[in-house]
Structures are given as structure tokens and as C-alpha cells.
Design a protein around this motif. Structure first.
Motif, mmCIF file in Angstrom:
data_model
loop_
_atom_site.group_PDB
_atom_site.id
_atom_site.type_symbol
_atom_site.label_atom_id
_atom_site.label_comp_id
_atom_site.label_asym_id
_atom_site.label_seq_id
_atom_site.Cartn_x
_atom_site.Cartn_y
_atom_site.Cartn_z
ATOM 1 N N PRO A 232 0.839 -1.204 0.000
ATOM 2 C CA PRO A 232 0.000 0.000 0.000
ATOM 3 C C PRO A 232 0.871 1.251 0.000
ATOM 4 N N SER A 233 0.487 2.213 -0.788
ATOM 5 C CA SER A 233 1.267 3.443 -0.836
ATOM 6 C C SER A 233 0.338 4.636 -0.727
ATOM 7 N N GLY A 234 0.935 5.753 -0.358
ATOM 8 C CA GLY A 234 0.153 6.964 -0.173
ATOM 9 C C GLY A 234 0.494 7.996 -1.216
ATOM 10 N N SER A 235 0.717 9.187 -0.763
ATOM 11 C CA SER A 235 0.931 10.341 -1.624
ATOM 12 C C SER A 235 2.177 10.198 -2.487
ATOM 13 N N GLU A 236 2.135 10.919 -3.611
ATOM 14 C CA GLU A 236 3.338 11.058 -4.426
ATOM 15 C C GLU A 236 4.271 12.039 -3.720
ATOM 16 N N ILE A 237 5.569 11.835 -3.913
ATOM 17 C CA ILE A 237 6.570 12.650 -3.243
ATOM 18 C C ILE A 237 7.741 12.890 -4.192
ATOM 19 N N ALA A 238 8.364 14.040 -4.056
ATOM 20 C CA ALA A 238 9.574 14.344 -4.825
ATOM 21 C C ALA A 238 10.588 14.968 -3.876
ATOM 22 N N MET B 48 25.194 23.729 -11.143
ATOM 23 C CA MET B 48 24.280 23.641 -12.282
ATOM 24 C C MET B 48 23.479 22.339 -12.355
ATOM 25 N N LYS B 49 24.009 21.247 -11.800
ATOM 26 C CA LYS B 49 23.344 19.945 -11.884
ATOM 27 C C LYS B 49 23.029 19.438 -10.486
ATOM 28 N N GLY B 50 21.916 18.705 -10.397
ATOM 29 C CA GLY B 50 21.525 18.146 -9.102
ATOM 30 C C GLY B 50 20.783 16.839 -9.267
ATOM 31 N N ASN B 51 20.586 16.166 -8.158
ATOM 32 C CA ASN B 51 19.847 14.911 -8.131
ATOM 33 C C ASN B 51 18.440 15.161 -7.619
ATOM 34 N N PHE B 52 17.543 14.267 -7.990
ATOM 35 C CA PHE B 52 16.188 14.311 -7.478
ATOM 36 C C PHE B 52 15.626 12.894 -7.441
ATOM 37 N N TYR B 53 14.593 12.713 -6.650
ATOM 38 C CA TYR B 53 13.888 11.437 -6.562
ATOM 39 C C TYR B 53 12.400 11.706 -6.723
ATOM 40 N N VAL B 54 11.694 10.793 -7.368
ATOM 41 C CA VAL B 54 10.240 10.808 -7.376
ATOM 42 C C VAL B 54 9.793 9.471 -6.811
ATOM 43 N N GLY B 55 8.750 9.488 -5.999
ATOM 44 C CA GLY B 55 8.361 8.246 -5.363
ATOM 45 C C GLY B 55 6.964 8.264 -4.801
ATOM 46 N N LEU B 56 6.702 7.210 -4.054
ATOM 47 C CA LEU B 56 5.444 7.050 -3.336
ATOM 48 C C LEU B 56 5.765 6.830 -1.865
ATOM 49 N N ILE B 57 5.004 7.486 -1.005
ATOM 50 C CA ILE B 57 5.190 7.331 0.434
ATOM 51 C C ILE B 57 4.635 5.968 0.848
ATOM 52 N N VAL B 58 5.379 5.257 1.696
ATOM 53 C CA VAL B 58 4.927 3.975 2.249
ATOM 54 C C VAL B 58 4.910 4.091 3.771
ATOM 55 N N ASN B 59 4.150 3.201 4.413
ATOM 56 C CA ASN B 59 3.987 3.270 5.867
ATOM 57 C C ASN B 59 5.077 2.555 6.648
ATOM 58 N N ASP C 84 22.481 20.513 2.843
ATOM 59 C CA ASP C 84 22.964 19.153 2.634
ATOM 60 C C ASP C 84 21.831 18.126 2.683
ATOM 61 N N SER C 85 20.598 18.587 2.850
ATOM 62 C CA SER C 85 19.434 17.695 2.891
ATOM 63 C C SER C 85 18.465 18.065 1.778
ATOM 64 N N TYR C 86 17.714 17.087 1.338
ATOM 65 C CA TYR C 86 16.802 17.280 0.221
ATOM 66 C C TYR C 86 15.584 18.126 0.586
ATOM 67 N N ILE C 87 15.177 18.993 -0.344
ATOM 68 C CA ILE C 87 13.893 19.678 -0.281
ATOM 69 C C ILE C 87 12.847 18.641 -0.670
ATOM 70 N N ILE C 88 11.728 18.611 0.048
ATOM 71 C CA ILE C 88 10.695 17.604 -0.204
ATOM 72 C C ILE C 88 9.388 18.287 -0.566
ATOM 73 N N GLU C 89 8.707 17.710 -1.546
ATOM 74 C CA GLU C 89 7.352 18.132 -1.892
ATOM 75 C C GLU C 89 6.465 16.891 -1.914
ATOM 76 N N GLU D 33 -2.849 20.043 -4.635
ATOM 77 C CA GLU D 33 -2.097 20.853 -3.691
ATOM 78 C C GLU D 33 -0.728 20.228 -3.494
ATOM 79 N N VAL D 34 0.214 21.079 -3.114
ATOM 80 C CA VAL D 34 1.572 20.640 -2.828
ATOM 81 C C VAL D 34 1.916 21.073 -1.409
ATOM 82 N N GLU D 35 2.570 20.185 -0.689
ATOM 83 C CA GLU D 35 3.102 20.531 0.632
ATOM 84 C C GLU D 35 4.616 20.554 0.492
ATOM 85 N N ILE D 36 5.226 21.659 0.897
ATOM 86 C CA ILE D 36 6.662 21.869 0.738
ATOM 87 C C ILE D 36 7.332 21.735 2.101
#
Length: 147
Positions: free
Chosen positions: A45-51, A62-73, A123-128, A138-141
Motif C-alpha cells: 500500500p502506498s500513499g501520496s506522491e513525493i519528490a 548547475m546539476k543536481g539529483n532528485f527522486y520521485v516516489g510514493l510514500i509507504v507506511n 545538505d538535505s533534500y527539499i521535499i514536496e 495541492e503541494v506541501e513543501i
């Protein structure tokens, strides 16, 4: 608009991407579509989408990493091939609003955090996180801060 400081943990199953910051606006949604097209691979089971976004540390970064995913419990025993499992626990300043006002939300949150004396943790990721609502999305930042 409501702003607050919280400590929060995120658990997610995700795909990793990287690219030029100026292209994140198109690359992140493309990777998210790829993730969602693989939803039949998920036996959990998964919840909201997350980046998650690597913060831009300077003008010449100029370049960076990112992740796209699904929140799990909870931690998963089996992660789909080619995906990662991440657990992130940090202090954040946060706000939520209409995704069409994403740049304004980020700017207002940054201004509020600065006025409150919070220092960003570069040094930590910004999350949406993304939340469907009756009139769009809606987006939660979550901007990481040094606690």
C-alpha cells in the motif's frame, strides 16, 4: 497561508534522476510518469506522491539529483527492480497550497523561515508531497533546516 516548523520522517519507494536545475520542471514530471506507469510492480500500500530535490548551493551549482516516489507506511521487504527505498528524518519549515502557485509558496516559505531565524540545511533534500483536491492539486513543501 500557514507556515510551521516540524520534525518529520518520510519513508518512500522511488526512482532517482539527475539533471540541470533549469530542466527540473520537465524532467521531474517525466520521471514521475515513469514511476506511476510501474504501479503494477508495487505489492504494497502506498500513499501520496513525493519528490525530493537536491538544493542548489550556489550560482555555479548547475546539476543536481532528485527522486520521485510514493510514500509507504513501513520498511519494505521487497523493493521493485531499479527502485530505491529511502527513509528521511529531519526538521523542516513547511507550508501547503495550490500547485499552480508553487514558486510563490517556495518564496513565501523561504521569506518566513528567514524572518523566524531558521537556517536552511543545504545538505538535505527539499521535499514536496502532492495531494489531489476537488479543484486540482495541492503541494506541501518541506524545506530542511538546521536544528
Amino acid at each position: 497561508m500557514t507556515f510551521k516548523m516540524i520534525k518529520k520522517e518520510f519513508k518512500l519507494v522511488c526512482l532517482k534522476g539527475s539533471g540541470e536545475y533549469e530542466n527540473f520542471g520537465s524532467e521531474v514530471p517525466l520521471l514521475a510518469k515513469q514511476l506511476l506507469s510501474r504501479s503494477s510492480d508495487f505489492d504494497f500500500p502506498s500513499g501520496s506522491e513525493i519528490a525530493l530535490y537536491e538544493p542548489k548551493k550556489s550560482a555555479d551549482h548547475m546539476k543536481g539529483n532528485f527522486y520521485v516516489g510514493l510514500i509507504v507506511n513501513e520498511k519494505l521487504n521487497k523493493i521493485p527492480t531499479g527502485m530505491d527505498y529511502l527513509e528521511i528524518n529531519n526538521h523542516y519549515i513547511t507550508t501547503r497550497g495550490n500547485i499552480m502557485e508553487l514558486d510563490k509558496l517556495h518564496g513565501d516559505l523561504l521569506n518566513w523561515g528567514t524572518a523566524q531565524g531558521y537556517k536552511r540545511d543545504l545538505d538535505s533534500y527539499i521535499i514536496e508531497t502532492y495531494h489531489p483536491v476537488s479543484e486540482g492539486e495541492e503541494v506541501e513543501i518541506y524545506l530542511p533546516i538546521i536544528s
